[in-house]
Design a protein around this motif. Structure first.
Motif, PDB file in Angstrom:
ATOM      1  N   VAL A 150       0.875  -1.179   0.000  1.00 50.10           N
ATOM      2  CA  VAL A 150       0.000   0.000   0.000  1.00 50.10           C
ATOM      3  C   VAL A 150       0.908   1.222   0.000  1.00 50.10           C
ATOM      4  CG1 VAL A 150      -1.842   1.241   1.194  1.00 50.10           C
ATOM      5  CG2 VAL A 150      -1.752  -1.265   1.287  1.00 50.10           C
ATOM      6  N   PHE A 151       0.711   2.098  -0.996  1.00 56.08           N
ATOM      7  CA  PHE A 151       1.578   3.271  -1.077  1.00 56.08           C
ATOM      8  C   PHE A 151       0.804   4.485  -1.582  1.00 56.08           C
ATOM      9  CE2 PHE A 151       1.834   1.614  -5.370  1.00 56.08           C
ATOM     10  CZ  PHE A 151       2.006   2.724  -6.194  1.00 56.08           C
ATOM     11  N   LEU A 152       1.351   5.647  -1.241  1.00 62.74           N
ATOM     12  CA  LEU A 152       0.819   6.930  -1.691  1.00 62.74           C
ATOM     13  C   LEU A 152       1.790   7.553  -2.686  1.00 62.74           C
ATOM     14  CD1 LEU A 152      -0.365   8.601   1.653  1.00 62.74           C
ATOM     15  CD2 LEU A 152      -1.847   7.895  -0.226  1.00 62.74           C
ATOM     16  N   GLN A 153       1.238   8.378  -3.578  1.00 69.10           N
ATOM     17  CA  GLN A 153       2.097   9.141  -4.485  1.00 69.10           C
ATOM     18  C   GLN A 153       1.373  10.429  -4.850  1.00 69.10           C
ATOM     19  OE1 GLN A 153       3.646   6.836  -7.665  1.00 69.10           O
ATOM     20  NE2 GLN A 153       5.379   8.190  -7.953  1.00 69.10           N
ATOM     21  N   SER A 154       2.053  11.554  -4.677  1.00 71.72           N
ATOM     22  CA  SER A 154       1.441  12.858  -4.901  1.00 71.72           C
ATOM     23  C   SER A 154       2.140  13.571  -6.041  1.00 71.72           C
ATOM     24  CB  SER A 154       1.528  13.724  -3.634  1.00 71.72           C
ATOM     25  OG  SER A 154       0.861  13.099  -2.565  1.00 71.72           O
ATOM     26  N   GLY A 155       1.357  14.187  -6.907  1.00 70.98           N
ATOM     27  CA  GLY A 155       1.922  14.964  -7.994  1.00 70.98           C
ATOM     28  C   GLY A 155       2.538  14.095  -9.067  1.00 70.98           C
TER      29      GLY A 155
END
Length: 292
Positions: A150-155
Motif C-alpha cells: 500500500v503506497f501513496l504518491q502525490s503529484g
C-alpha cells in the motif's frame, strides 16, 4: 501492450486526487447494514467508529443508497480482473518486488470505473467527539497468495511513499490525524483470497487510548471466491498480549533464573579473587618475617 499498460499504472498512481473526491462529512445517523455484502465498485472507506460506548472498525459503503456502514466480517472487498495492470519498467516501483511487466491487481489512489475505490477515514462523528489528535492504524498481518503493498504518491514527480508492505515485519503502524479522508494504491501480487489483520488505536481527548481490531477480507481476481474470503481466519498475536516467557517447574520466569545464575557466578568469582589475594598477602608477610 506491456509498455502501454505500464504507462496506465504510472498515470493512475501519479494522479492527484481531486479535492471534491476527498472532501466529505459523515451523517451521524448513518446506520449499520447487516448481512453478507460484496463491495466491488464505488467508493469504500475503512474507519474506526464509536457507538453505544463501543469502539469498532467498520467499512463505510458510499455506493449504497443511502450510504451505510458494514461489518468487515460480513463485507468482502472484491478486486475484479478489471483492476489488473502491469508493473511499469521504472526503478521507482522496484519496492513492489515484482519484475517489470508482471501482472498485478491494483486498487488505485484515484477512482477508476469498474474498480472499487478503497480508502480510510477518521470522520465518524462519534470518533470526532471522543478522539484527541488522531489514531494509529496498525497492520498486524497479511495472509494471501502474494505480496500486498500500500503506497501513496502525490503529484507527477513525487516519489512513492510506502505505507504498508507484507514483506516487512509486523506490526506496521500508520498515524492518521482525526477528520482525515485518504485513498492510496493497494497492489496485490497474485490473485486469490487475502485476509488483513488491522488494529486502530485512538488517542482519547480525555486521556488514555482505546483499541479496536478487525480482519479485512479481499477476493482478488474474478476466480477468487467471496464466500471463501468471508469464512477465512487469520492467526495473529493479540496486540495487548505480553511476550511469552518460559518458566521452570516452580513457575519462575526463565529470564529471572538466568539473572540469578549470572549473579551467583559473579559472586563465586569475587570470592575466589579475594581468597587468592589474601593468600598472596599472607605469603608475602611470612617471607618478610623470615628475612627479618
Amino acid at each position: 501492450m506491456l509498455a502501454l499498460l505500464g504507462r496506465v499504472m504510472v498515470a493512475a498512481a501519479l494522479a492527484v486526487p481531486s479535492p471534491d473526491g476527498l472532501s466529505q462529512s459523515l451523517d451521524p445517523d448513518q446506520g449499520l447494514a447487516t448481512g453478507p455484502a460484496i463491495l466491488e465498485t464505488g467508493h469504500v472507506d475503512v474507519g474506526p467508529r464509536f457507538r453505544d460506548d463501543t469502539w469498532s472498525i467498520q467499512i463505510h459503503d458510499d455506493e449504497a443508497a443511502p450510504p451505510v456502514w458494514r461489518s468487515p466480517d460480513e463485507a468482502v472487498i472484491r478486486v475484479r480482473d478489471a483492476a489488473k495492470q502491469e508493473v511499469p519498467d521504472d526503478p521507482a516501483y522496484a519496492f513492489l518486488g515484482a519484475p517489470a511487466g508482471t501482472s498485478v491487481h491494483v486498487l488505485p489512489q484515484t477512482q477508476q470505473e469498474g474498480v472499487v475505490w478503497l480508502g480510510w477515514n477518521t470522520q465518524d462523528p462519534g470518533l470526532l467527539a471522543q478522539a484527541g489528535r488522531g489514531v494509529t492504524m496498525n497492520l498486524r498481518g497479511v495472509q494471501g497468495p502474494g505480496r500486498l503493498t500500500v503506497f501513496l504518491q502525490s503529484g507527477t514527480l513525487g516519489a512513492p511513499q510506502v505505507l504498508w508492505d507484507s514483506a516487512n515485519a509486523y506490526p506496521q503502524p500508520l498515524w492518521v490525524d482525526r477528520n482525515t479522508h485518504t485513498h492510496a494504491n493497494w497492489v496485490f501480487g497474485a490473485p486469490g483470497v487475502y485476509l488483513i489483520a488491522l488494529d486502530v488505536t485512538a488517542e482519547l481527548a480525555g486521556g488514555g487510548t482505546a483499541t479496536a481490531s478487525t480482519t479485512l477480507r479481499f477476493a482478488v481476481g474474478d476466480a477468487a471466491g467471496p464466500d471463501e474470503a468471508r469464512a477465512g481466519t487469520i492467526a495473529v498475536a493479540s496486540p495487548s498480549a505480553p511476550p511469552s516467557v518460559p518458566a521452570d517447574d516452580r513457575g519462575f520466569p526463565g529470564w529471572l533464573l538466568g539473572v540469578l545464575g549470572l549473579a551467583a557466578l559473579l559472586l563465586i568469582a569475587l570470592l575466589v579473587s579475594v581468597a587468592v589475594r589474601g593468600a598472596a598477602v599472607r605469603r608475602a608477610a611470612e617471607r618478610a618475617r623470615e628475612s627479618a
